[in-house]
Design an enzyme around this catalytic site. Structure first.
Site, PDB file in Angstrom:
ATOM      1  N   SER A 121      31.203 -35.859  -9.418  1.00 20.22           N
ATOM      2  CA  SER A 121      30.351 -36.465 -10.436  1.00 20.22           C
ATOM      3  C   SER A 121      29.259 -35.515 -10.880  1.00 20.22           C
ATOM      4  O   SER A 121      28.606 -35.750 -11.895  1.00 20.22           O
ATOM      5  CB  SER A 121      29.676 -37.708  -9.864  1.00 20.22           C
ATOM      6  OG  SER A 121      30.617 -38.601  -9.364  1.00 20.22           O
ATOM      7  N   HIS A 143      36.715 -35.024 -14.363  1.00 19.20           N
ATOM      8  CA  HIS A 143      35.869 -36.141 -13.938  1.00 19.20           C
ATOM      9  C   HIS A 143      36.335 -37.446 -14.594  1.00 19.20           C
ATOM     10  O   HIS A 143      36.073 -37.686 -15.770  1.00 19.20           O
ATOM     11  CB  HIS A 143      34.410 -35.820 -14.307  1.00 19.20           C
ATOM     12  CG  HIS A 143      33.432 -36.857 -13.882  1.00 19.20           C
ATOM     13  ND1 HIS A 143      32.265 -37.106 -14.568  1.00 19.20           N
ATOM     14  CD2 HIS A 143      33.446 -37.738 -12.843  1.00 19.20           C
ATOM     15  CE1 HIS A 143      31.609 -38.078 -13.957  1.00 19.20           C
ATOM     16  NE2 HIS A 143      32.300 -38.473 -12.920  1.00 19.20           N
ATOM     17  N   GLU A 155      35.972 -36.414 -18.411  1.00 20.06           N
ATOM     18  CA  GLU A 155      35.047 -35.335 -18.759  1.00 20.06           C
ATOM     19  C   GLU A 155      35.593 -34.071 -18.084  1.00 20.06           C
ATOM     20  O   GLU A 155      35.822 -34.085 -16.874  1.00 20.06           O
ATOM     21  CB  GLU A 155      33.690 -35.729 -18.165  1.00 20.06           C
ATOM     22  CG  GLU A 155      32.522 -34.917 -18.564  1.00 20.06           C
ATOM     23  CD  GLU A 155      31.220 -35.535 -17.990  1.00 20.06           C
ATOM     24  OE1 GLU A 155      31.214 -36.097 -16.875  1.00 20.06           O
ATOM     25  OE2 GLU A 155      30.193 -35.433 -18.677  1.00 20.06           O
ATOM     26  N   ASN A 193      26.751 -38.307 -16.159  1.00 16.19           N
ATOM     27  CA  ASN A 193      25.808 -38.642 -15.083  1.00 16.19           C
ATOM     28  C   ASN A 193      24.425 -38.049 -15.292  1.00 16.19           C
ATOM     29  O   ASN A 193      23.444 -38.540 -14.735  1.00 16.19           O
ATOM     30  CB  ASN A 193      26.392 -38.227 -13.731  1.00 16.19           C
ATOM     31  CG  ASN A 193      27.439 -39.233 -13.293  1.00 16.19           C
ATOM     32  OD1 ASN A 193      27.251 -40.436 -13.479  1.00 16.19           O
ATOM     33  ND2 ASN A 193      28.535 -38.765 -12.752  1.00 16.19           N
TER      34      ASN A 193
HETATM   35  N1  LIG Z   1      32.471 -44.097  -7.523  1.00 24.68           N
HETATM   36  C1  LIG Z   1      32.423 -43.724  -8.786  1.00 24.68           C
HETATM   37  O1  LIG Z   1      32.087 -44.531  -9.687  1.00 24.68           O
HETATM   38  C2  LIG Z   1      32.792 -42.316  -9.176  1.00 24.68           C
HETATM   39  C3  LIG Z   1      33.049 -42.020 -10.516  1.00 24.68           C
HETATM   40  C4  LIG Z   1      33.441 -40.716 -10.861  1.00 24.68           C
HETATM   41  C5  LIG Z   1      33.541 -39.739  -9.871  1.00 24.68           C
HETATM   42  N2  LIG Z   1      33.260 -40.060  -8.571  1.00 24.68           N
HETATM   43  C6  LIG Z   1      33.401 -39.002  -7.567  1.00 24.68           C
HETATM   44  O2  LIG Z   1      34.664 -39.142  -6.937  1.00 24.68           O
HETATM   45  C7  LIG Z   1      34.570 -38.718  -5.555  1.00 24.68           C
HETATM   46  C8  LIG Z   1      35.026 -39.859  -4.658  1.00 24.68           C
HETATM   47  O3  LIG Z   1      34.227 -41.007  -4.916  1.00 24.68           O
HETATM   48  P1  LIG Z   1      34.723 -42.469  -4.470  1.00 24.68           P
HETATM   49  O4  LIG Z   1      33.789 -43.418  -5.121  1.00 24.68           O
HETATM   50  O5  LIG Z   1      36.185 -42.599  -4.655  1.00 24.68           O
HETATM   51  O6  LIG Z   1      34.385 -42.416  -2.906  1.00 24.68           O
HETATM   52  P2  LIG Z   1      34.986 -43.333  -1.744  1.00 24.68           P
HETATM   53  O7  LIG Z   1      33.963 -43.326  -0.666  1.00 24.68           O
HETATM   54  O8  LIG Z   1      35.492 -44.623  -2.271  1.00 24.68           O
HETATM   55  O9  LIG Z   1      36.290 -42.486  -1.257  1.00 24.68           O
HETATM   56  C9  LIG Z   1      36.245 -41.206  -0.696  1.00 24.68           C
HETATM   57  C10 LIG Z   1      37.462 -41.070   0.217  1.00 24.68           C
HETATM   58  O10 LIG Z   1      37.577 -39.710   0.625  1.00 24.68           O
HETATM   59  C11 LIG Z   1      37.972 -39.684   1.990  1.00 24.68           C
HETATM   60  N3  LIG Z   1      37.553 -38.391   2.527  1.00 24.68           N
HETATM   61  C12 LIG Z   1      36.293 -37.964   2.781  1.00 24.68           C
HETATM   62  N4  LIG Z   1      36.311 -36.682   3.200  1.00 24.68           N
HETATM   63  C13 LIG Z   1      37.623 -36.285   3.185  1.00 24.68           C
HETATM   64  C14 LIG Z   1      38.295 -35.069   3.481  1.00 24.68           C
HETATM   65  N5  LIG Z   1      37.622 -33.983   3.898  1.00 24.68           N
HETATM   66  N6  LIG Z   1      39.628 -35.018   3.338  1.00 24.68           N
HETATM   67  C15 LIG Z   1      40.335 -36.103   2.946  1.00 24.68           C
HETATM   68  N7  LIG Z   1      39.751 -37.295   2.628  1.00 24.68           N
HETATM   69  C16 LIG Z   1      38.411 -37.368   2.759  1.00 24.68           C
HETATM   70  C17 LIG Z   1      37.268 -40.876   2.615  1.00 24.68           C
HETATM   71  O11 LIG Z   1      37.946 -41.295   3.798  1.00 24.68           O
HETATM   72  C18 LIG Z   1      37.362 -41.913   1.496  1.00 24.68           C
HETATM   73  O12 LIG Z   1      38.517 -42.733   1.618  1.00 24.68           O
HETATM   74  C19 LIG Z   1      33.126 -38.259  -5.357  1.00 24.68           C
HETATM   75  O13 LIG Z   1      33.050 -36.881  -5.578  1.00 24.68           O
HETATM   76  C20 LIG Z   1      32.375 -39.028  -6.430  1.00 24.68           C
HETATM   77  O14 LIG Z   1      31.170 -38.410  -6.811  1.00 24.68           O
HETATM   78  C21 LIG Z   1      32.918 -41.321  -8.193  1.00 24.68           C
END
Ligand SMILES: NC(=O)c1ccc[n+]([C@@H]2O[C@H](COP(=O)([O-])OP(=O)(O)OC[C@H]3O[C@@H](n4cnc5c(N)ncnc54)[C@H](O)[C@@H]3O)[C@@H](O)[C@H]2O)c1
Length: 298
Positions: A121, A143, A155, A193
């Site tokens: 993000s 993104h 994005e 963001n």
């Molecule tokens: N939540 C949102 O609205 C959103 C929107 C756009 C982008 N993002 C980005 O997407 C990414 C994930 O966000 P999310 O909301 O899905 O998080 P989340 O917490 O729902 O999921 C993350 C997952 O990654 C796994 N994980 C962590 N470290 C790991 C590793 N080293 N190897 C393999 N798996 C691993 C965790 O077990 C978890 O299941 C982040 O970088 C976040 O900034 C999030």
């Protein structure tokens, strides 16, 4: 470089990774999905299956296409199984250190022509790319918005060294997924963001300093500025831990005190109130009378 995408890898099967995997599956790709937490991987597989079944009940895809899509899903705990993927996108925790470690491994196991993408993000694509031996060729910001199957936008962020070929191939994939693409320079928070998170943070300050109740803050922004969700509801939806991480990246990357995360937001995360995914954030999403009572006083 014209990439004929056949297989993609998705690392991280949380809210974002499972949605990205679903997009790949319904658009005809083989998808390798990995999560370091076996339970999270099982949850992701179940939620993808339920979500694809919903597409069938709505008449969006046929039963046969849904079943073919699900057969193309390979859940795995071994990164090496992604060695033939044309693109690998990571959607793991929003931590530069942990993502860099992953990119070192992805660089090692992926085929020479593979694109390595980050769904970060806010973290610098240039710095993530520097962890690999082929930054020009591979690393790019892809993104997706939450939830990826529904939201129309992707994005794309080119790091300082990302090649135009990598950009064009990534853009073509996003368009195959039916998305509109916008392009951002590689500065903390990119476009969406950079603008959204300070607004959410300010909503927390409004709550923290007693300007109004959470309901009035959200209603004000919904009805007063035509946002479909209020900023506090949206923060719960995104994940409060993700919001804090992004604010810290903005603060470090742009060097302005206005990006310091609101103490109330930080306190919620410290207390494990991470938002919808945990059942409790600014609002309560399950019936816990005591917690719900304490939440409603804020
Ligand atoms: N939540 C949102 O609205 C959103 C929107 C756009 C982008 N993002 C980005 O997407 C990414 C994930 O966000 P999310 O909301 O899905 O998080 P989340 O917490 O729902 O999921 C993350 C997952 O990654 C796994 N994980 C962590 N470290 C790991 C590793 N080293 N190897 C393999 N798996 C691993 C965790 O077990 C978890 O299941 C982040 O970088 C976040 O900034 C999030």
């Amino acid at each position: 470089m014209t990439v004929e995408f056949e297989a993609i890898g998705v690392v991280g099967g949380g809210q974002m990774g499972s949605g990205i995997a679903q997009l790949g599956l319904v658009h005809g790709l083989r998808v390798y999905l990995l999560d370091s937490d076996a339970q999270a991987l099982a949850r992701a597989s179940k939620s993808i299956s339920m979500s694809i079944q919903r597409l069938v009940s709505k008449g969006n895809i046929s039963e046969a296409d849904a079943s073919a899509a699900l057969q193309r899903l390979h859940c795995t705990s071994k990164l090496e199984e992604m060695k033939d993927c044309d693109l690998i996108v990571e959607a793991i925790v929003e931590s530069e250190e942990i993502k860099k470690k992953l990119f070192i491994e992805l660089d090692r196991i992926s085929k020479a022509s593979a694109i390595l993408a980050s769904n970060t993000s806010s973290i610098s694509i240039t710095r993530l790319a520097s962890a690999t031996n082929r930054p020009a060729q591979v690393v790019i910001g892809m993104h997706f918005m939450n939830p990826p199957p529904i939201m129309k936008l992707v994005e794309i962020i080119q790091g300082a060294q990302t090649s135009d070929e990598t950009f064009l191939a990534t853009k073509a994939l996003a368009q195959r997924f039916g998305k509109t693409v916008i392009c951002s320079q590689d500065y903390s928070g990119f476009i969406v963001n950079r603008i959204l998170m300070p607004m959410i943070n300010e909503a927390f300050y409004a709550l923290y300093t007693g300007v109004a109740t959470k309901e009035d803050i959200d209603t004000g922004m919904k009805l007063g500025t035509n946002h479909p969700m209020g900023p506090l509801e949206l923060a719960d939806f995104i994940g409060l831990d993700v919001c804090v991480s992004i604010m810290r990246v903005l603060q470090a990357g742009l060097g302005d005190a206005k990006y310091i995360p609101c103490p109330l937001l930080v306190q919620y995360v410290d207390a494990g109130r991470l938002g919808r995914k945990q059942g409790l954030g600014v609002y309560s999403y399950h019936k816990l009378p005591e917690l719900a009572k304490s939440t409603s006083r804020l």
